[in-house]
Design a protein around this motif. Structure first.
Motif, mmCIF file in Angstrom:
data_model
loop_
_atom_site.group_PDB
_atom_site.id
_atom_site.type_symbol
_atom_site.label_atom_id
_atom_site.label_comp_id
_atom_site.label_asym_id
_atom_site.label_seq_id
_atom_site.Cartn_x
_atom_site.Cartn_y
_atom_site.Cartn_z
ATOM 1 N N PRO A 32 0.806 -1.162 -0.083
ATOM 2 C CA PRO A 32 -0.002 0.030 -0.011
ATOM 3 C C PRO A 32 0.610 1.173 0.103
ATOM 4 C CG PRO A 32 -0.962 -1.669 1.480
ATOM 5 C CD PRO A 32 0.193 -2.286 0.913
ATOM 6 N N GLU A 33 1.992 1.198 0.588
ATOM 7 C CA GLU A 33 2.791 2.511 0.784
ATOM 8 C C GLU A 33 3.609 2.720 -0.538
ATOM 9 O OE1 GLU A 33 2.893 -0.041 2.893
ATOM 10 O OE2 GLU A 33 4.896 -0.802 3.283
ATOM 11 N N ASP A 34 3.463 1.887 -1.491
ATOM 12 C CA ASP A 34 4.040 2.058 -2.571
ATOM 13 C C ASP A 34 3.186 2.489 -3.799
ATOM 14 O OD1 ASP A 34 6.636 1.800 -1.501
ATOM 15 O OD2 ASP A 34 6.467 -0.361 -1.801
ATOM 16 N N LEU A 35 2.090 2.696 -3.527
ATOM 17 C CA LEU A 35 1.157 2.785 -4.553
ATOM 18 C C LEU A 35 0.964 4.397 -4.902
ATOM 19 C CD1 LEU A 35 -1.964 0.574 -3.239
ATOM 20 C CD2 LEU A 35 -0.770 0.069 -5.135
ATOM 21 N N PRO A 36 0.210 4.433 -6.078
ATOM 22 C CA PRO A 36 0.118 6.014 -6.507
ATOM 23 C C PRO A 36 -0.801 6.794 -5.528
ATOM 24 C CG PRO A 36 -0.373 4.533 -8.024
ATOM 25 C CD PRO A 36 -0.312 3.737 -7.051
ATOM 26 N N GLY A 37 -1.703 6.176 -4.696
ATOM 27 C CA GLY A 37 -2.359 6.858 -3.837
ATOM 28 C C GLY A 37 -1.953 6.416 -2.218
ATOM 29 N N THR A 38 -1.851 7.232 -1.434
ATOM 30 C CA THR A 38 -1.325 6.826 -0.175
ATOM 31 C C THR A 38 -1.958 7.542 0.950
ATOM 32 O OG1 THR A 38 0.368 8.677 -0.192
ATOM 33 C CG2 THR A 38 1.049 6.553 -1.138
ATOM 34 N N PHE A 39 -1.758 6.887 2.412
ATOM 35 C CA PHE A 39 -2.504 7.672 3.548
ATOM 36 C C PHE A 39 -1.624 7.094 4.467
ATOM 37 C CE2 PHE A 39 -5.068 7.128 7.115
ATOM 38 C CZ PHE A 39 -5.898 8.240 6.968
ATOM 39 N N SER A 40 -1.212 8.234 5.331
ATOM 40 C CA SER A 40 -0.506 7.885 6.524
ATOM 41 C C SER A 40 -1.075 9.054 7.635
ATOM 42 C CB SER A 40 0.983 7.891 6.432
ATOM 43 O OG SER A 40 1.593 9.136 6.105
ATOM 44 N N SER A 41 -0.895 8.668 8.829
ATOM 45 C CA SER A 41 -1.683 9.313 9.837
ATOM 46 C C SER A 41 -0.824 9.083 11.064
ATOM 47 C CB SER A 41 -2.945 8.939 9.971
ATOM 48 O OG SER A 41 -3.153 7.957 11.023
ATOM 49 N N SER A 42 -1.123 9.883 12.162
ATOM 50 C CA SER A 42 -0.494 9.769 13.580
ATOM 51 C C SER A 42 -1.103 8.540 14.049
ATOM 52 C CB SER A 42 -1.018 10.918 14.290
ATOM 53 O OG SER A 42 -2.512 10.973 14.495
ATOM 54 N N ASN A 43 -1.777 7.589 13.467
ATOM 55 C CA ASN A 43 -2.092 6.313 14.243
ATOM 56 C C ASN A 43 -2.042 5.096 13.322
ATOM 57 O OD1 ASN A 43 -3.666 3.990 15.346
ATOM 58 N ND2 ASN A 43 -4.744 5.449 16.557
ATOM 59 N N SER A 44 -1.029 4.263 13.410
ATOM 60 C CA SER A 44 -0.879 3.244 12.424
ATOM 61 C C SER A 44 -2.022 1.973 12.431
ATOM 62 C CB SER A 44 0.651 2.374 13.075
ATOM 63 O OG SER A 44 0.212 1.978 14.194
ATOM 64 N N THR A 45 -2.884 2.073 13.366
ATOM 65 C CA THR A 45 -3.791 1.374 13.086
ATOM 66 C C THR A 45 -5.000 2.054 11.941
ATOM 67 O OG1 THR A 45 -4.138 0.744 15.480
ATOM 68 C CG2 THR A 45 -6.098 0.385 14.254
ATOM 69 N N PHE A 46 -4.905 3.036 11.699
ATOM 70 C CA PHE A 46 -5.765 3.774 10.863
ATOM 71 C C PHE A 46 -5.058 3.429 9.303
ATOM 72 C CE2 PHE A 46 -9.467 6.114 12.389
ATOM 73 C CZ PHE A 46 -9.124 6.147 13.606
ATOM 74 N N ASP A 47 -3.570 3.449 9.351
ATOM 75 C CA ASP A 47 -3.038 3.206 8.139
ATOM 76 C C ASP A 47 -3.266 2.002 7.610
ATOM 77 O OD1 ASP A 47 -2.064 5.708 9.025
ATOM 78 O OD2 ASP A 47 -0.141 5.147 9.263
ATOM 79 N N ALA A 48 -3.288 1.195 8.651
ATOM 80 C CA ALA A 48 -3.292 -0.514 8.369
ATOM 81 C C ALA A 48 -4.570 -0.604 7.971
ATOM 82 C CB ALA A 48 -2.958 -1.293 9.638
ATOM 83 N N VAL A 49 -5.461 -0.186 8.373
ATOM 84 C CA VAL A 49 -7.071 -0.204 7.871
ATOM 85 C C VAL A 49 -7.174 0.270 6.638
ATOM 86 C CG1 VAL A 49 -9.415 0.384 8.329
ATOM 87 C CG2 VAL A 49 -7.996 -0.489 10.406
ATOM 88 N N TRP A 50 -6.356 1.463 6.401
ATOM 89 C CA TRP A 50 -6.424 2.059 4.950
ATOM 90 C C TRP A 50 -6.075 0.840 3.782
ATOM 91 C CZ3 TRP A 50 -3.081 3.147 0.940
ATOM 92 C CH2 TRP A 50 -3.648 4.014 -0.166
ATOM 93 N N GLY A 51 -4.776 0.322 4.247
ATOM 94 C CA GLY A 51 -4.077 -0.664 3.410
ATOM 95 C C GLY A 51 -5.316 -1.743 2.840
ATOM 96 N N LEU A 52 -5.951 -2.058 3.894
ATOM 97 C CA LEU A 52 -7.066 -3.154 3.438
ATOM 98 C C LEU A 52 -7.598 -3.095 2.146
ATOM 99 C CD1 LEU A 52 -8.666 -3.611 6.973
ATOM 100 C CD2 LEU A 52 -6.686 -4.996 6.296
ATOM 101 N N GLY A 53 -8.154 -2.097 1.970
ATOM 102 C CA GLY A 53 -9.002 -1.837 0.838
ATOM 103 C C GLY A 53 -8.053 -1.879 -0.389
ATOM 104 N N ALA A 54 -6.683 -0.979 0.024
ATOM 105 C CA ALA A 54 -5.689 -0.962 -1.049
ATOM 106 C C ALA A 54 -5.046 -2.199 -1.703
ATOM 107 C CB ALA A 54 -4.811 0.058 -0.845
ATOM 108 N N ARG A 55 -5.113 -3.264 -0.730
ATOM 109 C CA ARG A 55 -4.437 -4.453 -1.024
ATOM 110 C C ARG A 55 -5.749 -5.320 -1.639
ATOM 111 N NH1 ARG A 55 0.245 -6.764 0.828
ATOM 112 N NH2 ARG A 55 0.214 -5.417 2.503
#
Ligand SMILES: *[C@@H]1O[C@H](CO)[C@@H](O)[C@H](O)[C@H]1NC(C)=O
Ligand SMILES: *[C@@H]1O[C@H](CO)[C@@H](O)[C@H](O)[C@H]1NC(C)=O
Ligand SMILES: *[C@@H]1O[C@H](CO)[C@@H](O)[C@H](O)[C@H]1NC(C)=O
Ligand SMILES: *[C@@H]1O[C@H](CO)[C@@H](O)[C@H](O)[C@H]1NC(C)=O
Ligand SMILES: *[C@@H]1O[C@H](CO)[C@@H](O)[C@H](O)[C@H]1NC(C)=O
Ligand SMILES: *[C@@H]1O[C@H](CO)[C@@H](O)[C@H](O)[C@H]1NC(C)=O
Ligand SMILES: *[C@@H]1O[C@H](CO)[C@@H](O)[C@H](O)[C@H]1NC(C)=O
Ligand SMILES: *[C@@H]1O[C@H](CO)[C@@H](O)[C@H](O)[C@H]1NC(C)=O
Ligand SMILES: *[C@@H]1O[C@H](CO)[C@@H](O)[C@H](O)[C@H]1NC(C)=O
Length: 855
Positions: free
Chosen positions: A181-204
């Motif tokens: 997910p972090e290497d995709l054209p669209g990205t998301f990162s935040s102060s809380n890694s749980t939110f980042d991991a949840v964002w990655g679910l749909g991306a994968r």
């Protein structure tokens, strides 16, 4: 795309020994940026599968399986897909043949189950129907499965025999290109890694589920000898008609391994039917998964298959001895005569069985079947671990009329292609997104509503969205029942030339038609793709007219299935209304679709359509108010007013139907549907440990909560309890349980946070990945909105700070790719004094401007 080339000098052994006699694998094209293969990250060797204490896997991690340590566990750490392979460096054949059994599973527990997390005997799906398979190892070199495995995190290799085998490399040759997910054209990162991991679910999930044209290879190999078919869910011809009753099926077959199999009197896409499996007198491959059928026998079953699998029952099969010897490598003419109550099977004109069909009557089904034991389609597919050739098929009516012939050979130019398309086992002719990489592997257009949105903010592969929209229009039939409606679940192994033959499935989840309106509108909102819609506008308006005609009740103005039933259409139901024939959620979804389609029509200058759709939207909005608002929430339907539902709540907000008062009421009513970690689909669903909680329906709710807060005059306190439940309790179950984790979003959960159909659950379902787009659109804050002043969708930067702050998020940064090139990058940070610092910029695109609403 994919690749599955055979390395020169290494011999690929599938499920049979006689490699040289088998047809060649199909050749694949390779996409430039595709990973070549997926290698495990961790492994262990022992007497059983292991999840803890695994070692790091490297290319020099050679392991030897023997009597003392017979099980190799391979952990890929997240969802991967492709053709399984093993590189064998040594094999000790001193105690006889060496056979190993491979298992594939999304969740870890599948490795401890005999059949892993399968099988999936429902659709052909261009993958192995089984999640276990045996290899006969006769020499060193690479062994590769013929069939791909569409989605798994885990693999195990178990030695089934004496001797030993040393393996230096194992993995999957890639069938899809999954980028972290972090290497995709669209990205998301935040102060809380749980939110980042949840964002990655749909991306994968969208990367695992979306498949490039031609990347999933065909299931049959057709040569001048006939069709070589390996043990698989039987694939049926698409040419059946209602005349196919009381018929005789004849074909010629030659067993390569184990046995041969055929299905008759089935539904138009297999489903319920009679399944016949004839075994030879020679043992096939060893198996710990399934007991081999007796040698020289005929098994007759009825159902999807001959075994029970989750959700899809089969009658108990009968197995009979065959009173002649059936050899491998000998051609036989098989004739099966269907009479009103018997099925008679002849081998080279010798009757080997005359089976009383009537005991199977109880298992016959109208849905996914012909409902009759003497009528329906037919197809071919040997049983597990078997393989056989088939040719010279003929179907004859009781009066002697020949109804069908097909030599199943490649002798005439184009014949092999035609046959593969006819049986829906052709390499996928279109790029599509599946509902899930492991199952169902159908192109469900309703599921795609979430998939398309997640693509737009992550992989940026808008070509899949275009391809899905084109598929819907090119498959749409212009005449006959349901004409101008679109397929709700296209089969991936065939093309538009066979669409009408599969059209019997047009009804089913009828409101998936309404999701297609939303898909078109939301794609347009993010891309401005006037070119695509100009090209298909005639079809789009014909589709809208058909949907209005078939599904909008002229009296109540609610969405209804009554017209379908009145016109003799069968099998229709509303997925979004728990099977009610009229409902609030499907009506509101229809209104959402009308509103979005009105905007496309406006941009295209089709004012007639825009006017008529917006007028209908208003009429249907009033109808919902009039007949389904209880005073405190929206009822599921006018005849079920006591029940509140997640989707009636979500779609009335998304459609702009709900008011300040009604959205507040229906959101607050959701508290009555909370079951442990999340919301039940309706307040009437049981509070049981096996109640399924749906991330699909709750995903629509999640976006609706942000929309309600942004567009209506309601306080943040109304939406926060549900937003906090969904983001902080519900979705984290998909990231914080190692035994279930795939890095992708799920199909269902149970209230305890485990997968909601047990091992059968798809743990790669884009429909469960709404947080990916909701977090990008509302927490990062990059999204499009319709601007009434300019009659265009435009990009805005508008993070919902009040919600982010309640979720304790202190900063977010990320990027949203643009369909026309380049991307929008934004970030924000909460300052100590309660103010925010933010920035947004467009890179690589001079035409797109972003309206910064934080200023
Ligand atoms: C494995 O070894 C045990 C004794 O350690 C023996 O009883 C068994 O037969 C062996 N199994 C095989 C498949 O060689
Ligand atoms: C023979 O049966 C087929 C299939 O039922 C039917 O279509 C056809 O009309 C029949 N032909 C005659 C001559 O009765
Ligand atoms: C497995 O391989 C052995 C040779 O090692 C061969 O004799 C046997 O027939 C093969 N079994 C099957 C089912 O192909
Ligand atoms: C097998 O049994 C059938 C009757 O079930 C009989 O008609 C046939 O002749 C027998 N075949 C042989 C080879 O014995
Ligand atoms: C069965 O018939 C096929 C031709 O249809 C023939 O090639 C084959 O030899 C026959 N087999 C036996 C065992 O008679
Ligand atoms: C229903 O319509 C009435 C009259 O237009 C309006 O006052 C009310 O707010 C509406 N209620 C809902 C729930 O839409
Ligand atoms: C918004 O809601 C508040 C509280 O219910 C109310 O006082 C206010 O008048 C409303 N504002 C508008 C513009 O309707
Ligand atoms: C991050 O989010 C999760 C889920 O909402 C929550 O449990 C956790 O406490 C949060 N962590 C921090 C540091 O805020
Ligand atoms: C669509 O096009 C218009 C004008 O061509 C532009 O202002 C707008 O930003 C575009 N919207 C999107 C979402 O690309």
């Amino acid at each position: 795309m994919l690749s599955r080339s055979l390395l020169s000098g290494l011999l690929a052994l599938g499920q049979v020994l006689t490699v040289s006699a088998r047809p060649h694998h199909n050749k694949h094209q390779k996409h430039d940026n595709s990973p070549q293969q997926y290698s495990p990250k961790l492994y262990s060797v022992g007497t059983e599968p292991q999840i803890d204490g695994l070692s790091s896997y490297t290319t020099s991690s050679s392991v030897t399986l023997n009597n003392g340590s017979s099980v190799l566990t391979l952990d890929f750490q997240s969802e991967v897909a492709g053709w399984p392979f093993l590189d064998v460096t040594a094999v000790d054949l001193s105690q006889g043949p060496v056979q190993v059994e491979l298992k594939y599973s999304e969740e870890y527990n599948g490795l401890n189950s005999a059949l892993a997390d399968g099988p999936w005997l429902y659709s052909y799906g261009l993958m192995n129907s089984f999640r276990t398979e045996t290899f006969n190892i006769t020499k060193t070199g690479q062994i590769q499965s013929y069939f791909l495995q569409g989605g798994q995190r885990w693999m195990s290799v178990t030695l089934l025999t004496g001797g030993s085998v040393s393996i230096v490399a194992a993995g999957f040759e890639a069938s899809v290109n999954i980028i972290e997910p972090e290497d995709l054209p669209g990205t998301f990162s935040s102060s809380n890694s749980t939110f980042d991991a949840v964002w990655g679910l749909g991306a994968r999930a969208v990367q695992a589920a979306c498949i490039d044209e031609g990347s999933q290879t065909s299931l049959w190999d057709i040569s001048s000898e006939g069709a070589y078919i390996r043990g698989q869910y039987p694939a049926v011809t698409s040419k059946s008609t209602s005349d196919w009753n009381l018929y005789t099926l004849e074909f010629t077959t030659k067993i390569d391994t184990g046995g041969t199999g055929w299905k008759m009197v089935t539904g138009p896409s297999s489903g319920y039917g009679a399944y016949f499996i004839l075994t030879s007198n020679t043992a096939g491959l060893a198996s710990a998964a399934l007991e081999p059928l007796p040698l020289n026998s005929l098994t007759i079953g009825y159902g999807f298959s001959i075994i029970q699998q989750a959700l899809l029952p089969s009658a108990n099969p009968e197995t009979l001895d065959v009173n002649m010897t059936i050899h491998n490598d000998v051609w036989y003419r098989i004739k099966t005569v269907v009479t009103s109550d018997h099925w008679a099977v002849y081998v080279n004109d010798t009757l080997i069985a005359n089976v009383d069909a009537t005991p199977f009557q109880g298992a016959a089904q109208q849905v996914w079947g012909s409902g009759s034991l003497s009528a329906g389609s037919f197809g071919f597919g040997p049983w597990y671990s078997q393989a056989a050739w088939f040719r010279d098929v003929q179907l004859t009516a009781a009066n002697g009329t020949v109804l069908y012939t097909n030599p199943l050979t490649s002798d005439v130019d184009g014949a092999a292609e035609d046959t593969l398309l006819e049986y829906a086992v052709h390499a996928n002719p279109q790029s599509v997104c599946l509902d899930g990489p492991k199952r169902d592997r159908d192109a469900w257009i309703g599921d795609f509503a979430h998939t398309a949105r997640s693509i737009l903010v992550s992989s940026g592969r808008v070509d899949y969205i275009k391809s899905m929209i084109e598929l819907e229009f090119t498959w749409s039939s212009v005449s006959g029942e349901g004409h101008n409606l679109v397929p709700i679940a296209a089969s991936i192994g065939t093309d538009a030339s066979h669409a009408f033959e599969w059209y019997t499935g047009i009804y089913g989840e009828a409101d998936y038609e309404f999701f297609f309106m939303a898909v078109m509108g939301e794609y347009f909102a993010a891309t401005n793709d006037t070119r695509l819609f100009t090209q298909y506008w005639d079809q789009a308006t014909a589709f809208m007219a058909a949907a209005v005609d078939v599904f909008v009740d002229p009296n109540t103005h609610l969405a209804t299935l009554n017209n379908v039933a009145a016109n003799g259409g069968s099998g229709a139901s509303f997925f979004t209304a728990q099977g009610e024939t009229t409902g609030t959620a499907p009506t509101a979804l229809f209104v959402k679709g009308l509103n979005l389609m009105t905007k496309i029509a406006t941009v295209l200058g089709d004012t007639n359509s825009a006017d008529s759709w917006s007028a209908l939207s208003k009429t249907m909005t009033d109808a919902i108010n009039l007949s389904t608002w209880t005073g405190s929430f929206y009822g599921v339907s006018p005849t079920n007013m006591g029940t509140s539902s997640v989707l009636a709540t979500a779609f009335t907000i998304q459609a702009g139907v709900a008011t300040d008062q009604s959205s507040t009421g229906s959101i607050q009513a959701l508290a009555g549907s909370l079951l442990n970690i999340g919301y039940k689909d309706t307040s009437a669903a049981a509070n049981s440990a096996t109640t399924q909680l749906s991330p699909n329906t709750q995903g629509f709710l999640l976006e609706a909560l942000f929309e309600a807060y942004l567009t209506l005059n309601i306080s943040v306190d109304v939406v926060l309890p549900a937003i906090i439940t969904l983001t902080s309790t519900y979705w984290p179950v998909m990231v914080n349980q190692n035994q279930y984790y795939t890095g992708a979003s799920w199909e269902y959960t149970y209230p305890d946070g485990s997968p909601g159909i047990g091992l059968f659950t798809s743990l790669g379902h884009p429909w469960g990945g709404a947080p990916t787009y909701v977090y990008s659109n509302y927490l990062l804050g990059i999204r499009t909105e319709w601007n009434d002043d300019i009659n265009q969708f435009e990009w805005v930067f508008d993070p919902v700070y009040e919600v982010a702050s309640a979720l304790s998020l202190t900063w977010i940064k990320g990027t949203v790719p643009l369909a026309s090139g380049g991307s929008i990058t934004a970030s924000w940070e909460a300052n100590i004094d309660g103010t925010y610092t933010s920035s947004v910029k467009v890179t690589g695109n001079n035409n797109i401007k972003v309206r910064d609403l934080t200023k």
